[in-house]
Design a protein around this motif. Structure first.
Motif, mmCIF file in Angstrom:
data_model
loop_
_atom_site.group_PDB
_atom_site.id
_atom_site.type_symbol
_atom_site.label_atom_id
_atom_site.label_comp_id
_atom_site.label_asym_id
_atom_site.label_seq_id
_atom_site.Cartn_x
_atom_site.Cartn_y
_atom_site.Cartn_z
ATOM 1 N N ARG A 299 0.832 -1.210 0.000
ATOM 2 C CA ARG A 299 0.000 0.000 0.000
ATOM 3 C C ARG A 299 0.867 1.261 0.000
ATOM 4 N N ASP A 300 1.934 1.238 0.829
ATOM 5 C CA ASP A 300 2.813 2.410 0.906
ATOM 6 C C ASP A 300 3.496 2.675 -0.435
ATOM 7 N N TYR A 301 4.004 1.612 -1.057
ATOM 8 C CA TYR A 301 4.715 1.779 -2.326
ATOM 9 C C TYR A 301 3.749 2.160 -3.447
ATOM 10 N N ALA A 302 2.548 1.589 -3.422
ATOM 11 C CA ALA A 302 1.557 1.939 -4.444
ATOM 12 C C ALA A 302 1.162 3.406 -4.324
ATOM 13 N N ALA A 303 1.054 3.893 -3.084
ATOM 14 C CA ALA A 303 0.706 5.306 -2.877
ATOM 15 C C ALA A 303 1.805 6.212 -3.438
ATOM 16 N N ARG A 304 3.085 5.841 -3.214
ATOM 17 C CA ARG A 304 4.191 6.632 -3.759
ATOM 18 C C ARG A 304 4.141 6.643 -5.289
ATOM 19 N N MET A 305 3.930 5.461 -5.843
ATOM 20 C CA MET A 305 3.889 5.353 -7.303
ATOM 21 C C MET A 305 2.734 6.159 -7.890
ATOM 22 N N ASN A 306 1.584 6.103 -7.245
ATOM 23 C CA ASN A 306 0.432 6.859 -7.748
ATOM 24 C C ASN A 306 0.704 8.361 -7.743
ATOM 25 N N GLU A 307 1.391 8.828 -6.705
ATOM 26 C CA GLU A 307 1.727 10.247 -6.619
ATOM 27 C C GLU A 307 2.679 10.644 -7.745
ATOM 28 N N VAL A 308 3.681 9.815 -7.986
ATOM 29 C CA VAL A 308 4.627 10.103 -9.064
ATOM 30 C C VAL A 308 3.928 10.079 -10.415
ATOM 31 N N GLU A 309 3.043 9.108 -10.609
ATOM 32 C CA GLU A 309 2.322 9.019 -11.885
ATOM 33 C C GLU A 309 1.452 10.262 -12.110
ATOM 34 N N ARG A 310 0.842 10.767 -11.063
ATOM 35 C CA ARG A 310 0.035 11.984 -11.186
ATOM 36 C C ARG A 310 0.909 13.166 -11.612
ATOM 37 N N GLU A 311 2.081 13.287 -10.994
ATOM 38 C CA GLU A 311 2.996 14.376 -11.345
ATOM 39 C C GLU A 311 3.437 14.267 -12.803
ATOM 40 N N ILE A 312 3.726 13.042 -13.235
ATOM 41 C CA ILE A 312 4.181 12.836 -14.609
ATOM 42 C C ILE A 312 3.072 13.178 -15.601
ATOM 43 N N GLU A 313 1.859 12.775 -15.278
ATOM 44 C CA GLU A 313 0.735 13.075 -16.171
ATOM 45 C C GLU A 313 0.530 14.582 -16.297
ATOM 46 N N GLU B 115 2.899 16.828 -16.057
ATOM 47 C CA GLU B 115 3.995 17.332 -16.874
ATOM 48 C C GLU B 115 3.762 17.038 -18.354
ATOM 49 N N LYS B 116 3.182 15.884 -18.636
ATOM 50 C CA LYS B 116 2.926 15.512 -20.031
ATOM 51 C C LYS B 116 1.997 16.519 -20.717
ATOM 52 N N LYS B 117 1.098 17.049 -19.961
ATOM 53 C CA LYS B 117 0.141 18.002 -20.535
ATOM 54 C C LYS B 117 0.818 19.276 -21.025
ATOM 55 N N THR B 118 1.982 19.575 -20.459
ATOM 56 C CA THR B 118 2.693 20.814 -20.825
ATOM 57 C C THR B 118 3.761 20.603 -21.889
ATOM 58 N N LEU B 119 3.966 19.354 -22.311
ATOM 59 C CA LEU B 119 5.067 19.064 -23.231
ATOM 60 C C LEU B 119 4.648 19.004 -24.687
ATOM 61 N N ASP B 120 3.356 19.074 -24.957
ATOM 62 C CA ASP B 120 2.856 19.078 -26.342
ATOM 63 C C ASP B 120 3.393 17.901 -27.151
ATOM 64 N N GLY B 121 3.329 16.746 -26.545
ATOM 65 C CA GLY B 121 3.740 15.542 -27.264
ATOM 66 C C GLY B 121 5.232 15.305 -27.304
ATOM 67 N N ASP B 122 6.008 16.127 -26.628
ATOM 68 C CA ASP B 122 7.460 15.937 -26.586
ATOM 69 C C ASP B 122 7.795 14.928 -25.489
ATOM 70 N N LYS C 248 11.566 13.413 -21.990
ATOM 71 C CA LYS C 248 11.797 13.214 -20.553
ATOM 72 C C LYS C 248 11.467 11.798 -20.103
ATOM 73 N N GLU C 249 11.251 10.876 -21.037
ATOM 74 C CA GLU C 249 10.845 9.530 -20.668
ATOM 75 C C GLU C 249 11.848 8.856 -19.736
ATOM 76 N N TRP D 266 11.539 10.270 -16.272
ATOM 77 C CA TRP D 266 10.336 9.779 -15.582
ATOM 78 C C TRP D 266 10.551 8.349 -15.067
ATOM 79 N N PHE D 267 11.243 7.561 -15.870
ATOM 80 C CA PHE D 267 11.513 6.188 -15.432
ATOM 81 C C PHE D 267 12.365 6.174 -14.169
ATOM 82 N N LEU D 268 13.372 7.050 -14.108
ATOM 83 C CA LEU D 268 14.227 7.130 -12.918
ATOM 84 C C LEU D 268 13.417 7.583 -11.696
#
Length: 584
Positions: A471-485, A487-494, A497-498, A501-503
């Motif tokens: 649960r703790d690790y899933a919560a961390r991952m969900n937070e990171v995924e939200r941040e990445i999503e 950021e994706k909205k501001t990159l216009d398909g660029d 940074k993949e 994001w993986f790191l």
């Protein structure tokens, strides 16, 4: 640059050398420049004793001599080194009539000619007056000065290629075989400076120099000098240190090229193994450095690891490490770094199938478990080593897993796992070990059944804790995924940074979450009771087996993407695909 007082004080420091050669201004400038920068990035450093001004407070009484007055012996009252220092400073004075030296091709050709003349003159006089050292002492003095003058080349790496073409690099290496150890040490120090990682040489310049040095058997001559150095003498101890520094410099420059000339040198590897075993009242700087070099050589070189495994390095390193089962090294000293380097080298060895086999054969699992139980400082290093030893794929990893179970490791590992105050690193290492066991232990084997039973005993307390950690690790991952999503909205398909994001996903615990889900999938597949407990615990968070299934499917996609580069002989993809079916 160090101030003039520092240069004067350094000149009065004692030396064990019988011959204290004069040093030219270029060399003094080089020494001062290095001193001003402090120690380098490596762990080890050479410490020099410098006398304090306070020690000389009562050395002389009365007024000082006038500036131009000579002493009773017709001299200026200054040492040759101090005079050279003042001459160099005068050269920097804008009011001085002296023109600054231009370090260009013409200067190097002239220097190379003088260098060769000094070598030949010294060789001629040594051969002619073999039994009368006084007759060739002056030529040796001159040779010493010429060698030291070459250190300024590290400030002008654009001259490296010409230095090689003129044959001077070859001549410099040849001096490592000089009868006078002091001359050999001079050459070692200069080569260390020329190959230092801080030299601003481009790849072509660095390659030209290093290829020439290695072609002239630099490593063989360094090993020969290691054998003849008497490290009880300060000069020889420093010579050995700088020689080790050359090897570190070479490792840093050729690692990316997968060049085995250094990392797989048989004589060098054997000497390093002997050096780290040397009996000493207290771990010395060079013993620690030798262990560090050994670890560096293995970091990025599987061939070096396999070579060392064939030289019984695993058994040697385990024997040396066993000292720290119950005794901690002195904090902050060379011994603490020495211990860490021993474990680092063992961890690299344990990544290779040959190293795993040697590790199991030499009772490495048992030693690691005892350190986890009884050790203090060594506990974390032992756990990390064990994690690498049981990891990977193939029969060698399975053998280590079986040995861990047979040596009573399950009790120690799960007892540690159930502690309330484990840090994140400890938790992730333990989970990695559990995942390796369930993946590699043969089906229906006694060792595998015993490992599964640990998750069942005491009303599934280990399984319950594992789900809570998830649960703790899933919560961390969900937070990171939200941040990445976002950021994706501001990159216009660029998508440049993949990789970043993986790191970030890895930092959040992606690998650990994947391992936890594989363990849970195994438990769901093999035990009905565990299946019910896991289902109930997931339902508490409005989740189902689908969250685990999606993690496994993502791993399968990753394996497929890298299939052309890495074919797992145990077919990890097939195992994950089978587990996915139990989660539907």
């Amino acid at each position: 640059m160090a101030n003039i007082d520092d240069l004067f004080k350094a000149s009065s420091a004692g030396s064990k050398r019988k011959l204290e050669p004069l040093r030219d201004p270029n060399e003094i400038y080089k020494s001062a420049r290095l001193a001003s920068k402090g120690t380098s990035s490596r762990h080890a450093s050479v410490e020099e004793t410098v006398e304090s001004d306070d020690d000389n407070d009562d050395a002389e009484a009365g007024p000082a001599l006038p500036p131009d007055e000579e002493d009773d012996f017709g001299g200026s009252g200054l040492t040759a080194q101090e005079e050279d220092a003042l001459d160099y400073i005068d050269a920097l004075d804008p009011a001085s009539d002296q023109q600054p030296i231009r370090f260009d091709g013409a200067w190097l050709r002239k220097t190379a000619i003088n260098f060769e003349k000094c070598i030949n003159k010294n060789a001629e006089l040594r051969a002619k007056y073999e039994n009368d050292p006084a007759k060739f002492a002056e030529s040796e003095n001159n040779l010493d000065q010429e060698i030291r003058s070459l250190s300024i080349l590290s400030e002008h790496p654009e001259l490296y290629t010409l230095f090689v073409d003129l044959g001077s690099a070859s001549s410099l290496v040849s001096l490592l075989a000089h009868e006078n150890t002091d001359i050999a040490i001079d050459a070692v120090e200069v080569i260390n400076e020329l190959t230092d990682e801080e030299v601003a040489a481009d790849e072509g310049e660095w390659d030209a120099l290093v290829d020439a040095l290695l072609r002239d058997d630099l490593l063989g001559l360094l090993v020969s000098n290691f054998e003849r150095f008497d490290e009880r003498e300060e000069a020889d101890q420093k010579g050995a240190y700088y020689a080790l520094g050359i090897i570190e410099n070479l490792c840093g420059g050729i690692a990316a090229k997968k060049d085995g000339r250094v990392t797989e040198n048989d004589k060098l590897l054997k000497w390093l193994l002997r050096r780290i075993q040397a009996k000493e009242p207290k771990v010395s700087q060079n013993k620690q450095y030798a262990a560090e070099i050994l670890a560096i050589l293995m970091q990025d070189s599987p061939p070096a690891r396999r070579k060392l495994a064939s030289l019984d390095a695993t058994e040697i390193l385990l024997q040396l490490s066993s000292t720290y089962r119950r005794r901690d090294p002195e904090k902050g000293g060379y011994e603490e770094e020495y211990m860490e380097n021993l474990f680092e080298a063992l961890t690299s060895l344990a990544d290779e199938p040959e190293g795993k086999a040697k590790f199991a054969e030499a009772d490495g699992p048992e030693l690691c478990l005892l350190m986890m139980k009884d050790g203090n400082k060594s506990k974390a290093s032992a756990l990390r080593l064990l994690t690498h030893a049981v990891g990977g794929s193939g029969a060698a990893g399975a053998e280590v897993c079986q040995k861990v179970v047979k040596d009573g490791g399950l009790k120690i590992l799960f007892t540690t796992f159930m502690k309330k105050k484990n840090d994140r690193v400890t938790t992730e290492l333990l989970i990695s070990i559990f995942g390796s066991m369930l993946r590699l232990l043969p089906a229906d084997s006694d060792e595998r059944i015993r490992a599964l039973a640990k998750f069942v005993e005491k009303d599934y307390e280990k399984t319950t804790k594992l789900v809570r950690i998830r649960r703790d690790y899933a919560a961390r991952m969900n937070e990171v995924e939200r941040e990445i999503e976002e950021e994706k909205k501001t990159l216009d398909g660029d998508w440049f940074k993949e990789d970043e994001w993986f790191l970030r996903r890895l930092d959040a615990g992606l690998f650990c979450l994947q391992t936890i889900d594989v363990i849970l999938a195994w438990l769901i597949a093999e035990d009905d009771g565990a299946r019910g407990i896991i289902r109930k615990l997931l339902a508490d968070q409005d989740e189902t087996f689908d969250v685990i299934r999606r993690t496994l499917e993502a791993q399968i996609k990753g394996i497929e993407a890298g299939a052309a580069e890495n074919k797992d002989p145990w077919d990890l993809k097939e195992m994950l695909s089978t587990l996915v079916e139990f989660l539907r």
